[in-house]
Design a protein around this motif. Structure first.
Motif, PDB file in Angstrom:
ATOM      1  N   SER A 220      -5.743   0.821   4.465  1.00 40.68           N
ATOM      2  CA  SER A 220      -4.370   0.882   4.980  1.00 40.68           C
ATOM      3  C   SER A 220      -4.133   2.288   5.544  1.00 40.68           C
ATOM      4  CB  SER A 220      -3.370   0.473   3.893  1.00 40.68           C
ATOM      5  OG  SER A 220      -2.061   0.444   4.428  1.00 40.68           O
ATOM      6  N   ASP A 221      -2.979   2.904   5.290  1.00 39.07           N
ATOM      7  CA  ASP A 221      -2.681   4.176   5.961  1.00 39.07           C
ATOM      8  C   ASP A 221      -3.258   5.404   5.258  1.00 39.07           C
ATOM      9  OD1 ASP A 221      -1.409   2.664   7.802  1.00 39.07           O
ATOM     10  OD2 ASP A 221       0.548   3.627   7.623  1.00 39.07           O
ATOM     11  N   ALA A 222      -4.089   5.208   4.239  1.00 37.14           N
ATOM     12  CA  ALA A 222      -4.888   6.349   3.777  1.00 37.14           C
ATOM     13  C   ALA A 222      -5.836   6.773   4.896  1.00 37.14           C
ATOM     14  CB  ALA A 222      -5.677   5.975   2.530  1.00 37.14           C
ATOM     15  N   LEU A 223      -6.048   5.860   5.855  1.00 37.12           N
ATOM     16  CA  LEU A 223      -6.941   6.110   6.986  1.00 37.12           C
ATOM     17  C   LEU A 223      -6.438   5.271   8.157  1.00 37.12           C
ATOM     18  CD1 LEU A 223      -9.740   7.480   7.685  1.00 37.12           C
ATOM     19  CD2 LEU A 223     -10.741   5.239   7.240  1.00 37.12           C
ATOM     20  N   HIS A 224      -5.612   5.883   9.029  1.00 38.49           N
ATOM     21  CA  HIS A 224      -5.139   5.121  10.186  1.00 38.49           C
ATOM     22  C   HIS A 224      -6.296   4.806  11.132  1.00 38.49           C
ATOM     23  CE1 HIS A 224      -1.506   6.921   8.593  1.00 38.49           C
ATOM     24  NE2 HIS A 224      -0.771   6.115   9.327  1.00 38.49           N
ATOM     25  N   TYR A 225      -7.098   5.856  11.393  1.00 40.33           N
ATOM     26  CA  TYR A 225      -8.254   5.735  12.300  1.00 40.33           C
ATOM     27  C   TYR A 225      -9.508   6.240  11.581  1.00 40.33           C
ATOM     28  CZ  TYR A 225      -4.796   5.389  16.068  1.00 40.33           C
ATOM     29  OH  TYR A 225      -3.750   5.003  16.875  1.00 40.33           O
TER      30      TYR A 225
ATOM     31  N   SER B 249       0.836  -1.214   0.000  1.00 41.41           N
ATOM     32  CA  SER B 249       0.000   0.000   0.000  1.00 41.41           C
ATOM     33  C   SER B 249       0.862   1.252   0.000  1.00 41.41           C
ATOM     34  CB  SER B 249      -0.944   0.002   1.199  1.00 41.41           C
ATOM     35  OG  SER B 249      -0.240   0.276   2.397  1.00 41.41           O
ATOM     36  N   HIS B 250       1.999   1.189   0.662  1.00 35.86           N
ATOM     37  CA  HIS B 250       2.969   2.291   0.647  1.00 35.86           C
ATOM     38  C   HIS B 250       4.259   1.774   1.266  1.00 35.86           C
ATOM     39  CE1 HIS B 250       1.412   2.585   4.706  1.00 35.86           C
ATOM     40  NE2 HIS B 250       2.160   3.620   5.020  1.00 35.86           N
ATOM     41  N   MET B 251       5.295   2.635   1.280  1.00 33.62           N
ATOM     42  CA  MET B 251       6.642   2.130   1.570  1.00 33.62           C
ATOM     43  C   MET B 251       7.049   2.266   3.036  1.00 33.62           C
ATOM     44  SD  MET B 251       8.379   0.897  -1.124  1.00 33.62           S
ATOM     45  CE  MET B 251      10.110   1.350  -1.018  1.00 33.62           C
ATOM     46  N   HIS B 252       6.154   2.595   3.931  1.00 36.61           N
ATOM     47  CA  HIS B 252       6.557   2.701   5.332  1.00 36.61           C
ATOM     48  C   HIS B 252       6.921   1.325   5.900  1.00 36.61           C
ATOM     49  CE1 HIS B 252       4.566   6.892   6.025  1.00 36.61           C
ATOM     50  NE2 HIS B 252       5.742   6.967   5.439  1.00 36.61           N
ATOM     51  N   TRP B 253       7.916   1.367   6.808  1.00 34.31           N
ATOM     52  CA  TRP B 253       8.562   0.135   7.285  1.00 34.31           C
ATOM     53  C   TRP B 253       7.591  -0.883   7.872  1.00 34.31           C
ATOM     54  CZ3 TRP B 253       8.751  -1.364  12.557  1.00 34.31           C
ATOM     55  CH2 TRP B 253       8.160  -0.459  13.432  1.00 34.31           C
ATOM     56  N   ASP B 254       6.507  -0.403   8.479  1.00 31.91           N
ATOM     57  CA  ASP B 254       5.600  -1.333   9.158  1.00 31.91           C
ATOM     58  C   ASP B 254       4.623  -2.010   8.192  1.00 31.91           C
ATOM     59  OD1 ASP B 254       4.657   1.388   9.030  1.00 31.91           O
ATOM     60  OD2 ASP B 254       2.958   0.839  10.283  1.00 31.91           O
ATOM     61  N   HIS B 255       4.757  -1.735   6.910  1.00 29.01           N
ATOM     62  CA  HIS B 255       3.842  -2.345   5.922  1.00 29.01           C
ATOM     63  C   HIS B 255       4.546  -3.287   4.947  1.00 29.01           C
ATOM     64  CE1 HIS B 255       0.224   0.030   6.960  1.00 29.01           C
ATOM     65  NE2 HIS B 255       1.171   0.772   7.527  1.00 29.01           N
ATOM     66  N   ILE B 256       5.870  -3.174   4.861  1.00 30.58           N
ATOM     67  CA  ILE B 256       6.575  -3.903   3.788  1.00 30.58           C
ATOM     68  C   ILE B 256       7.746  -4.727   4.306  1.00 30.58           C
ATOM     69  CG2 ILE B 256       5.914  -2.225   2.014  1.00 30.58           C
ATOM     70  CD1 ILE B 256       8.823  -1.112   2.230  1.00 30.58           C
TER      71      ILE B 256
ATOM     72  N   GLY C  59      -1.281  11.650  -0.096  1.00 27.94           N
ATOM     73  CA  GLY C  59      -1.497  12.429   1.119  1.00 27.94           C
ATOM     74  C   GLY C  59      -0.567  11.940   2.207  1.00 27.94           C
ATOM     75  N   HIS C  60      -0.897  10.795   2.780  1.00 33.17           N
ATOM     76  CA  HIS C  60      -0.004  10.196   3.783  1.00 33.17           C
ATOM     77  C   HIS C  60       1.367   9.951   3.146  1.00 33.17           C
ATOM     78  CE1 HIS C  60       1.381   7.812   7.124  1.00 33.17           C
ATOM     79  NE2 HIS C  60       1.446   6.710   6.404  1.00 33.17           N
ATOM     80  N   THR C  61       1.358   9.365   1.950  1.00 37.06           N
ATOM     81  CA  THR C  61       2.568   9.248   1.127  1.00 37.06           C
ATOM     82  C   THR C  61       2.177   9.577  -0.320  1.00 37.06           C
ATOM     83  OG1 THR C  61       2.243   6.894   0.642  1.00 37.06           O
ATOM     84  CG2 THR C  61       3.554   7.417   2.607  1.00 37.06           C
TER      85      THR C  61
HETATM   86 ZN   LIG Z   1       2.336   4.716   6.928  1.00 27.31          ZN
END
Ligand SMILES: [Zn+2]
Length: 268
Positions: free
Chosen positions: A197-202, A96-103, A176-178
């Motif tokens: 995913s992180d398009a919407l954390h909450y 979904s994006h390249m942040h460490w907690d997703h990949i 937005g987020h990334t």
């Molecule tokens: Zn993220």
């Protein structure tokens, strides 16, 4: 089951309970509300039918958890096992994006291909990726692992803002987020499940229009919340936030930390 509809699951692999509202929302003081706890859950997601198994993201590794002082509830392989899957059975992983907690676990899936938005992949290999305010959630080892997928010819780079990955699985680029965050819209027998995913954390970001504190483009984040609200307004559609403990509480747990997104708890 039709091959263009899927069972969907959220697998909760980690959590943190030291989070607060002011460390969650950008400029929280603007809202004039008291500080409060804002615990965070960590998920990856599964869409499967008789033809294929698709993951959205794959969590972080036990080594990273230790380095960053985080707690894992179980490894991704253990969680998959609880719903009767092995990593070797995974056909495709949407990054979904390249942040460490997703990949963090892309090496776990020997038979999978992967997809990521081209603009996401290009941004994190570009000149601004390591600026402190942007690079705080980038892991160099994780980036290298995704670059290796590209070298092996296993990484599909999504060009279009709306892309049909498989029948019944649509990827929507939502910056937005990334820069190239992907939202995955999955058809199910009962309607649609939107894996934000992180398009919407909450969910509160969407319902209260309150940006999360990490972003590359603030206007884009507001635009993405608007998009998610319009998706949520479709009939029989559920939008699933990426880090919200309300997801854990809101769906039937079919095995420990494995939530069936077709089975909300209580009335909706
Ligand atoms: Zn993220």
């Amino acid at each position: 089951m039709s091959t263009s509809t899927y069972e969907t699951y959220a697998l909760r692999y980690a959590f943190r309970d030291d989070n607060t509202a002011s460390s969650t929302f950008y400029r929280y003081e603007l809202y004039g509300e008291a500080e409060k706890p804002y615990p965070m859950d960590y998920f990856f997601w599964v869409a499967r039918n008789s033809d294929r198994t698709v993951l959205v993201d794959c969590g972080y590794t036990p080594q990273r958890a230790e380095q960053r002082g985080r707690t894992l509830t179980a490894t991704p392989a253990e969680l998959l096992g609880r719903i009767g899957l092995s990593p070797a059975e995974v056909d495709h992983v949407v990054l979904s994006h390249m942040h460490w907690d997703h990949i963090g676990n892309v090496g776990l899936f020997p038979n999978a291909t992967f997809s990521i938005a081209r603009r996401e992949f290009e941004f994190w290999r570009g000149p601004f990726a390591h600026r402190p305010c942007l690079g705080l959630a980038l892991g160099d080892e994780e980036l290298t692992a995704v670059e290796n997928l590209e070298r092996e010819g296993r990484l599909f780079q999504v060009e279009d803002d709306h892309h049909e990955l498989y029948p019944g699985i649509r990827l929507i680029t939502s910056p937005g987020h990334t820069p190239g965050q992907l939202v995955t819209d999955v058809s199910t027998p009962d309607g649609s499940v939107v894996l934000a995913s992180d398009a919407l954390h909450y969910a509160d970001e969407m319902t209260l229009d309150r940006p999360f504190h990490v972003f590359t483009e603030l206007e884009g984040m507001y635009r993405t919340y608007q998009l998610l609200r319009s998706l949520a307004a479709r009939p029989d559609t559920t939008v699933v936030a990426g880090h919200d403990p309300a997801v854990t509480a809101g769906y039937k747990e079919v095995a420990e930390n494995c939530l069936d997104l077709s089975a909300p708890v209580g009335a909706r």
